[in-house]
Enzyme design. Structure first.
Site, mmCIF file in Angstrom:
data_model
loop_
_atom_site.group_PDB
_atom_site.id
_atom_site.type_symbol
_atom_site.label_atom_id
_atom_site.label_comp_id
_atom_site.label_asym_id
_atom_site.label_seq_id
_atom_site.Cartn_x
_atom_site.Cartn_y
_atom_site.Cartn_z
ATOM 1 N N LYS A 22 -3.596 1.117 8.511
ATOM 2 C CA LYS A 22 -4.995 0.315 7.970
ATOM 3 C C LYS A 22 -4.482 -0.886 7.424
ATOM 4 C CE LYS A 22 -7.536 1.121 4.420
ATOM 5 N NZ LYS A 22 -7.899 0.102 3.590
ATOM 6 N N ASN A 23 -3.742 -0.762 6.257
ATOM 7 C CA ASN A 23 -3.308 -1.678 5.286
ATOM 8 C C ASN A 23 -2.212 -2.819 6.027
ATOM 9 O OD1 ASN A 23 -5.329 -0.771 3.736
ATOM 10 N ND2 ASN A 23 -3.844 -0.055 2.124
ATOM 11 N N ARG A 94 -12.646 -6.184 1.352
ATOM 12 C CA ARG A 94 -11.902 -7.385 0.307
ATOM 13 C C ARG A 94 -10.730 -7.780 0.947
ATOM 14 N NH1 ARG A 94 -9.681 -8.812 -4.436
ATOM 15 N NH2 ARG A 94 -7.662 -9.265 -4.626
ATOM 16 N N CYS A 118 -15.398 -4.293 -6.685
ATOM 17 C CA CYS A 118 -15.597 -3.055 -5.684
ATOM 18 C C CYS A 118 -15.662 -1.881 -6.782
ATOM 19 C CB CYS A 118 -14.563 -3.091 -4.766
ATOM 20 S SG CYS A 118 -13.149 -2.511 -5.087
ATOM 21 N N ARG A 123 -10.877 -6.705 -9.085
ATOM 22 C CA ARG A 123 -10.125 -7.394 -7.731
ATOM 23 C C ARG A 123 -10.228 -8.765 -7.824
ATOM 24 N NH1 ARG A 123 -10.271 -2.950 -3.590
ATOM 25 N NH2 ARG A 123 -8.107 -3.731 -3.188
ATOM 26 N N PRO A 124 -9.755 -9.482 -8.856
ATOM 27 C CA PRO A 124 -9.897 -11.246 -8.928
ATOM 28 C C PRO A 124 -8.905 -11.541 -7.702
ATOM 29 C CG PRO A 124 -8.567 -10.330 -10.643
ATOM 30 C CD PRO A 124 -9.251 -9.081 -10.251
ATOM 31 N N ASP A 126 -6.872 -14.549 -8.577
ATOM 32 C CA ASP A 126 -6.222 -15.752 -9.289
ATOM 33 C C ASP A 126 -4.727 -15.730 -8.706
ATOM 34 O OD1 ASP A 126 -6.049 -13.061 -10.616
ATOM 35 O OD2 ASP A 126 -4.716 -14.135 -12.193
ATOM 36 N N ASP A 308 -2.854 4.361 -4.143
ATOM 37 C CA ASP A 308 -3.553 4.995 -2.931
ATOM 38 C C ASP A 308 -3.327 6.488 -2.612
ATOM 39 O OD1 ASP A 308 -3.442 1.961 -0.737
ATOM 40 O OD2 ASP A 308 -4.358 2.455 -2.689
ATOM 41 N N ILE A 330 -2.586 0.438 -11.882
ATOM 42 C CA ILE A 330 -2.826 -0.618 -10.795
ATOM 43 C C ILE A 330 -4.140 -1.115 -10.927
ATOM 44 C CG2 ILE A 330 -2.481 -1.503 -8.265
ATOM 45 C CD1 ILE A 330 0.377 -0.825 -9.516
ATOM 46 N N ARG A 400 -13.525 4.610 6.697
ATOM 47 C CA ARG A 400 -12.757 3.077 6.598
ATOM 48 C C ARG A 400 -11.315 3.254 6.910
ATOM 49 N NH1 ARG A 400 -14.581 -0.447 1.560
ATOM 50 N NH2 ARG A 400 -12.838 -1.627 2.645
#
Ligand code: EPZ
Length: 422
Positions: A22-23, A94, A118, A123-124, A126, A308, A330, A400
C-alpha cells in the site's frame, strides 16, 4: 458499519499470498504527474486507499484505469492538470500530500490541503515544506491549504538536510528533484524499501537517482521523464502482520512473496522471542512454537523495528512469557489498541510513549473498537487465540490496508467472518 467476528480456532496451516505494498503504491501513483507518457503499475493492492488516490489523481486531470481486478493501474497525465488537491480527499488520507512534489515539478504550482491530524498524531509537513523551499519553492499556508509556487525557471537542485528521516518528505522531494535544474542531495533521507521501489520506478522513467536505501540520496535533474511499467514491491507490513498469525494461534503458515530483507529488525525480534522463520525460494515460512518469550521493542525508521508493526507485536506480547516494554518513537499517539486489548484481558500499562505488557496465559474474546489501520488488525490477531468470540467494529479502517483479510486468514483455517453492518 461492518464488523469482523473472530473465534479462536486452533493452529493454522497453509499459505497466504502477500499483496503489493500500500505505502509503495501510494507514492508510485503520483509519479504519473511527472510525465505525459503512460505509467503502468502491476501487483497493485486492492485497497480503499488506492481508490482514494485514484480519485485524487483524476481530480488533477490524470487518467487512471484499474484493470485485472485492480491489480494493474494504467495511468497517464497528458491533459491540462488542475493543481488543487482538495481537503475533502486529503483529510481522508494523509498520503494525498504526495502530489505536492510532482505538481510543483511538472506544473510549477500546487495547492494542497494540509492533511490535518489523524488518530495517531499531528503529522505536520514542516520537513516537506523546508525541503521544497530549499529548492526555490515559495510556500504559504492559507485557509488550511499549502499554496506552493516554483521559481520561474522551475525548481533548483539543492542540498537538503532532513531534521527527521521522514518517509513522505523523502518521497515528495525525490519526485520533485527528478525534474529540477541541477543536482539535489537529500541527507538523513528515509531508507524504507518503499523509497527504493519509488526510485526504481523513477529510474525506469528516465530519472537519475543514486543512494536510495541509504541516508543520502543524490538526484541529477533531467528535462523530462518518460513512461514505464513497474511492479509494486511486496507489502512488508502485510507480510509482518500475517507472520504473527501462526505465532499467536499456533501452526505453520507460508507467506507467498515474503522476503526477510524487507523486515530485518522485525524478524530478529521474532527469533529472539523464540519464533522459527525460514526463507524459502520466493516465500517465508513461520512456525508457531507455543508461548513466546517477552521481548522489548523500540520503533525506529527502517531498518529499525517498523512502527506499523508495533500494534501487531503488542498483540503477541499480551500472551508472552514475562514482561515486554514497547516504546513508540515515531508517532505521539499510537497505543489506541492498548485499552481494547485490555478489554480482552491483557495486562498493559501505558505511560506516554511506553507500554509495559505483562503476559497472561490467554485472552478472552470481547467486542472491541478499531481506531486506526494497524490497531484494527492487532485486535484481529489477538482474537485468533482468545477464548470465545471477538467482534472488531469499524472495520473500514482495516479495508484501507488489508485486502480480503477474512479470505486470506480463512484459507489457513482461522475462523474469521465479516458481519454486514446496520
Ligand atoms: C509513512 O507515513 C507511512 N504512510 C506510515 O504508514 C508510516 O507509519 C510512516 O511512514 C513511518 O514509517 C505511507 O507511506 C502512506 P513520516 P508518513 O513522514 O510519510 C513526523 C500505515 O499504517 N513528521 O515518516 O506520514 C510525523 O509527524 C501508515 O500504513 C514531521 O514532524 O510518515 C511522524 O511523527 C501510518 N514533519 C514522523 O515524522 C514532517 O514534515 C514520521 O512521519 C513529516 C513527518
Amino acid at each position: 458499519m461492518d464488523s469482523i467476528r473472530v473465534t479462536g480456532n486452533g493452529p493454522l496451516k497453509g499459505a497466504i499470498p502477500i499483496a503489493g505494498a500500500k505505502n509503495a503504491c501510494l507514492a508510485l501513483m503520483p509519479a504519473t504527474l511527472l510525465s505525459d507518457e503512460p505509467l503502468t503499475l502491476t501487483n497493485a493492492p486492492r485497497l480503499s486507499d488506492i481508490k482514494t488516490m485514484k480519485t485524487l489523481l483524476e481530480s488533477l486531470g490524470a487518467e487512471v484505469s484499474r484493470m485485472a481486478d485492480g491489480q494493474v493501474l494504467a495511468m497517464s497525465t497528458h491533459g491540462a492538470i488542475n493543481h488543487v488537491a482538495d481537503y475533502e480527499i486529503v483529510r481522508k488520507m494523509r498520503a494525498s500530500n504526495l502530489v505536492l512534489g510532482p505538481l510543483l515539478a511538472r506544473e510549477g504550482r500546487a495547492v494542497v490541503s494540509l492533511p490535518g491530524g489523524c488518530a495517531i498524531g499531528a503529522r505536520p509537513m514542516d520537513i516537506h515544506i523546508t525541503g521544497l523551499e530549499a529548492m526555490g519553492a515559495v510556500i504559504e499556508l492559507k485557509d488550511g491549504y499549502l499554496h506552493a509556487e516554483a521559481p520561474k525557471g522551475g525548481l533548483k537542485g539543492a542540498v537538503i538536510n532532513f531534521a527527521f528521516a521522514s518517509v513522505g518528505a523523502t518521497e515528495n522531494l525525490l519526485m520533485a528533484a527528478t525534474l529540477a535544474k541541477g543536482t539535489t542531495v537529500i541527507n538523513n533521507a528515509a531508507r524504507e524499501p518503499e523509497i527504493v521501489d519509488l526510485a526504481d520506478c523513477l529510474r525506469k522513467m528516465g530519472a537519475q537517482i543514486e543512494g536510495d536505501g541509504t541516508s543520502s540520496i543524490t538526484i541529477q535533474g533531467v528535462d523530462r521523464l518518460g513512461g514505464a511499467t513497474h511492479p509494486v514491491v511486496t507489502d512488508r507490513i502485510e507480510l509482518g502482520t500475517y507472520m504473527l498469525a501462526p505465532v499467536i494461534a499456533g501452526g505453520e503458515v507460508e507467506l507467498l512473496g515474503g522476503r526477510r530483507d524487507l523486515l530485518g529488525a522485525f524478524c530478529d525480534k521474532l527469533e529472539e522471542a523464540g519464533v522459527e522463520i525460514s526463507q524459502n525460494e520466493g516465500s517465508l515460512t513461520v512456525r508457531g512454537t507455543g508461548r513466546v518469550k517477552a521481548v522489548d521493542v523500540v520503533t525506529a525508521p527502517f531498518p529499525g523495528f517498523p512502527t506499523d508493526l508495533q500494534a501487531q507485536m503488542m498483540a503477541l506480547m499480551c500472551t508472552a512469557e514475562g514482561t515486554a516494554v514497547l516504546e513508540e518513537k515515531i508517532f505521539e499517539n499510537r497505543f489506541m489498541h492498548a485499552p481494547e486489548l485490555v478489554r480482552m484481558g491483557a495486562a498493559i500499562d501505558v505511560q506516554g510513549g511506553t507500554a509495559t505488557v505483562t503476559g497472561v496465559e490467554r485472552l478472552k474474546g470481547a467486542p472491541v473498537m478499531a481506531t486506526d489501520l494497524r490497531a484494527s488488525v492487532s485486535l484481529i490477531l489477538a482474537g485468533l487465540a482468545a477464548e470465545g468470540e471477538t467482534i472488531v467494529n469499524r472495520v473500514y479502517h482495516l479495508d484501507r490496508g488489508y485486502e480480503r483479510l477474512e479470505e486470506k486468514l480463512g484459507a489457513v483455517g482461522a475462523n474469521v467472518e465479516r458481519v454486514q453492518g446496520s
